[in-house]
Scaffold this active site. Structure first.
Site, short mmCIF file in Angstrom:
data_model
loop_
_atom_site.label_atom_id
_atom_site.label_comp_id
_atom_site.label_asym_id
_atom_site.label_seq_id
_atom_site.Cartn_x
_atom_site.Cartn_y
_atom_site.Cartn_z
N THR A 1 0.77 -1.22 -0.05
CA THR A 1 0.10 0.31 -0.03
C THR A 1 0.66 1.34 0.06
OG1 THR A 1 -1.93 -1.04 1.14
CG2 THR A 1 -1.60 1.32 1.46
N ASP B 1 1.31 -6.57 -4.75
CA ASP B 1 0.19 -6.67 -3.39
C ASP B 1 0.84 -7.93 -2.67
OD1 ASP B 1 -1.83 -7.36 -1.70
OD2 ASP B 1 -2.83 -5.81 -2.69
N SER B 2 1.21 -7.46 -1.58
CA SER B 2 1.83 -8.77 -0.69
C SER B 2 1.01 -10.04 -0.48
CB SER B 2 2.36 -8.31 0.60
OG SER B 2 1.38 -8.00 1.75
N THR C 1 1.37 -4.93 4.12
CA THR C 1 0.94 -5.57 5.57
C THR C 1 0.29 -6.74 5.54
OG1 THR C 1 -1.19 -4.30 5.50
CG2 THR C 1 0.76 -2.98 6.47
N ASP C 2 -0.46 -7.30 4.39
CA ASP C 2 -1.01 -8.33 4.50
C ASP C 2 -0.22 -9.78 4.83
OD1 ASP C 2 -3.30 -7.12 3.98
OD2 ASP C 2 -3.48 -7.83 1.87
N THR D 1 -1.17 -22.13 19.18
CA THR D 1 -2.15 -21.79 19.87
C THR D 1 -3.13 -20.78 18.96
OG1 THR D 1 -3.58 -20.79 22.03
CG2 THR D 1 -1.32 -20.12 21.39
N GLN D 2 -4.33 -20.43 18.96
CA GLN D 2 -5.25 -19.73 18.35
C GLN D 2 -5.33 -18.31 19.18
OE1 GLN D 2 -9.23 -21.36 17.55
NE2 GLN D 2 -8.52 -23.16 16.75
N CYS D 3 -4.85 -18.60 20.46
CA CYS D 3 -4.96 -17.15 21.18
C CYS D 3 -3.75 -16.31 20.65
CB CYS D 3 -4.67 -17.71 22.61
SG CYS D 3 -6.11 -18.70 23.16
#
Ligand code: ASP
Length: 340
Positions: free
Chosen positions: A13, A58-59, A90-91, A271-273
């Site tokens: 971007t 675009d990343s 940033t992606d 972990t998803q956390c």
């Protein structure tokens, strides 16, 4: 003498302009804008050389082959510059920062990955500030790490995650304190640095490997998982609940995981956390993973675990060695547990 910074401009971007289809990269545009930023021409700033990649990405289109190209670009220019800035979308910035941290062994100069949420073509943007500060840090601070600079924070690259799609504070490293903060002064936390013992930089290129991620969710079906875990898959980051739990009452699922491990698939539980660590001994619903051969990713991000697997497979280690090394800290990506 003025310090020298090498800028690898991969896209994102930061240098995009508005087209009919939305924002898209525009060759030559960022370079032209930078020539018009007075601060960048000041004698107090490092001198910079900018290498604009072709095509600018675009990343979302970033690939392991491109990670190799970026690492090679830094290595080719390593001795001519005091520091490096990688301009990136940033992606997938957290993936690239993680990958570079494993590829650039023996790094003793700063590599600062940055970009922006609002392009430099807009009147109000975060591009200008991120760019100026990243160049200043890369030129003036002898940081031996791949870092990500965003929203006034300097973070360890392989600890980062993109946490916001629309705030300027888009990144965080939830399991590791910032390596630096930028307010009135630039403050670097030297005690947190990962110092290298090697004097020489070595590039470890990533080869073609079949690696993936799989997120556990309520109702996940064993037959779906079985299909995903089929060869040619070599390694997978299993995004588990909390401290490393999966539905242990789903016997078919456990069997599928066990069979995959026996057949040589490397399965690493993360972990998803956002914060905290996997501890496969904490609950019965996690202990079963250890029993069938899944290994702990401790507090690694998915981005770090995935790119670390690319790194280990590309170095040609055997499956058992990869399972061992995934649990050992290599580039500051993991906090080993002190529990026996
Ligand atoms: N889609 C863009 C990219 O990752 C978003 C950004 O740069 O912030 O390249």
């Amino acid at each position: 003498m003025r310090k020298r910074v090498y800028i690898a401009y991969t896209g994102g971007t930061i240098g995009m302009t508005l087209s009919k289809e939305g924002y898209s990269p525009a060759p030559g545009y960022l370079k032209m804008q930078m020539e018009n930023i007075l601060e960048l021409q000041s004698g107090m700033m490092p001198e910079y050389t900018i290498n604009e990649y072709n095509p600018l990405l675009d990343s979302a289109n970033m690939t392991p082959e491109m990670w190799v190209a970026i690492a090679q670009d830094i290595a080719d220019n390593y001795h001519g510059y005091d520091g490096f800035v990688v301009l990136h979308g940033t992606d997938t910035m957290a993936y690239t920062a993680s990958a570079l941290s494993f590829m650039l062994e023996g790094l003793n100069k700063p590599v600062i990955v940055t970009g922006s949420q609002i392009p430099i073509c807009e009147v109000r943007n975060d591009a200008r500030g991120n760019l100026i500060t990243a160049i200043l840090i890369a030129g003036n601070y002898n940081i031996p790490e791949v870092c990500l600079y965003f929203g006034d924070r300097l973070l360890r690259g392989n600890r980062t995650v993109k946490v916001s799609a629309d705030e300027l504070d888009a990144f965080n490293s939830p399991n590791y304190a910032p390596l630096g903060t930028v307010g009135v002064d630039i403050k670097i936390n030297w005690d947190l640095m990962h110092w290298n013992k090697n004097e020489k930089i070595t590039i470890h290129e990533f080869a073609q490997h079949s690696i993936g991620t799989l997120r556990i969710f309520p109702g996940i079906r064993a037959d779906v998982v079985e299909n995903i875990l089929k060869p040619p898959l070599e390694g997978v980051v299993l995004e588990t609940y909390g401290a490393g739990n999966i539905p242990d009452q789903n016997e078919a699922l456990i069997e599928v995981l066990q069979k995959a491990c026996e057949q040589g698939l490397v399965i690493v539980a993360c972990t998803q956390c956002l914060r905290g660590t996997v501890d496969l001994g904490a609950y019965q619903a996690g202990a079963v993973l250890e029993k069938v051969g899944v290994i702990s990713g401790f507090d690694m991000t998915t981005e770090a675990a995935l790119t670390k697997m690319y790194y280990l497979f590309s170095r040609g280690y055997k499956v058992e060695e990869i399972r061992k090394l995934m649990q050992i800290n290599i580039a500051g990506e993991l906090t080993p547990t002190t529990k026996e």
